[in-house]
Design an enzyme around this catalytic site. Structure first.
Site, PDB file in Angstrom:
ATOM      1  N   GLY A  73      37.027 -60.133  -9.975  1.00 51.26           N
ATOM      2  CA  GLY A  73      37.428 -59.026 -10.834  1.00 51.26           C
ATOM      3  C   GLY A  73      37.482 -57.696 -10.088  1.00 51.26           C
ATOM      4  CE  LYS A  74      38.334 -59.104  -3.795  1.00 51.55           C
ATOM      5  NZ  LYS A  74      38.390 -60.361  -4.537  1.00 51.55           N
ATOM      6  CB  THR A 125      47.765 -54.955   2.273  1.00 51.02           C
ATOM      7  OG1 THR A 125      46.885 -55.794   1.537  1.00 51.02           O
ATOM      8  CG2 THR A 125      47.248 -53.524   2.300  1.00 51.02           C
ATOM      9  CB  ALA A 126      50.314 -59.153  -0.630  1.00 46.21           C
ATOM     10  CG  ASP A 132      44.170 -55.271  -4.552  1.00 48.15           C
ATOM     11  OD1 ASP A 132      43.531 -55.961  -3.745  1.00 48.15           O
ATOM     12  OD2 ASP A 132      44.223 -55.520  -5.766  1.00 48.15           O
ATOM     13  CG  HIS A 165      47.216 -58.595  -8.115  1.00 47.79           C
ATOM     14  ND1 HIS A 165      46.245 -57.717  -7.716  1.00 47.79           N
ATOM     15  CD2 HIS A 165      46.689 -59.826  -7.951  1.00 47.79           C
ATOM     16  CE1 HIS A 165      45.179 -58.384  -7.321  1.00 47.79           C
ATOM     17  NE2 HIS A 165      45.424 -59.671  -7.454  1.00 47.79           N
TER      18      HIS A 165
END
Length: 189
Positions: free
Chosen positions: A24-25, A45-46, A96, A62
């Site tokens: 859950g971050k 960053t993905a 993220d 997301h």
């Protein structure tokens, strides 16, 4: 952000949110970004990979969770530059995730990696805009069997350890709770 800054020794107003997979971050970081009351820039960053259906589904989950009015920057490797370019604005920057950024740079040799990590630390420390960093905790389990896995785990662990004290607050998200480590713990020199 909406919460009080906890680490008086920190030069930065950045917030670090770390935890294990599926803890859950990201949701906690998104909540903090929303509570900032500022326009949010989601720094992803993905790298998208249409050949990997599971990865694509995770990225889409997301996206679906974020408000439509948040802007998104896709920054797989040049995170430091992106943060500098958006610093000083009235926006809240949400990165993220650091683990994905580390993975994207895994091929760097130790000297190149150290330079990049130090550059990121300096950017985080000097950032004037609200900044939230999401990072995975990876070193709590079995030692990876392969050198590249150990390199990833060590680089990410060291980066988190170095960034935590530079941030105004650090959270650990686990077991359904966000724990404010800045209030509960002591920084390690």
């Amino acid at each position: 952000m909406g919460r009080a800054q906890r680490n008086p020794s920190s030069a930065s107003s950045a917030v670090l949110v770390c935890g294990p997979a599926r803890s859950g971050k990201s949701e906690w970081a998104e909540r903090l970004a929303h509570e900032s009351g500022r326009p949010v820039v989601y720094v992803a960053t993905a790298r998208e990979d249409p050949e990997d259906a599971d990865w694509t589904a995770r990225i889409e989950a997301h996206r679906q969770r974020r408000p439509g009015h948040w802007s998104t920057l896709c920054v797989p490797t040049d995170l430091e530059t992106a943060l500098v370019e958006h610093d000083g604005s009235d926006q809240c920057l949400l990165v993220d995730s650091l683990g994905t950024w580390v993975a994207n740079l895994i091929e760097l040799d130790d000297t190149q990696w150290r330079e990049r990590a130090e550059r990121l630390e300096a950017v985080v420390e000097g950032c004037r805009s609200p900044l939230i960093l999401v990072a995975e905790e990876t070193g709590w389990g079995v030692i990876p069997a392969y050198p590249i896995g150990r390199t990833f785990r060590d680089r990410l662990g060291n980066l988190i350890r170095r960034l935590g004290p530079r941030c105004a607050s650090s959270y650990m998200v686990t077991g359904g709770y966000a724990l404010d480590l800045s209030l509960l713990g002591e920084p390690i020199s």
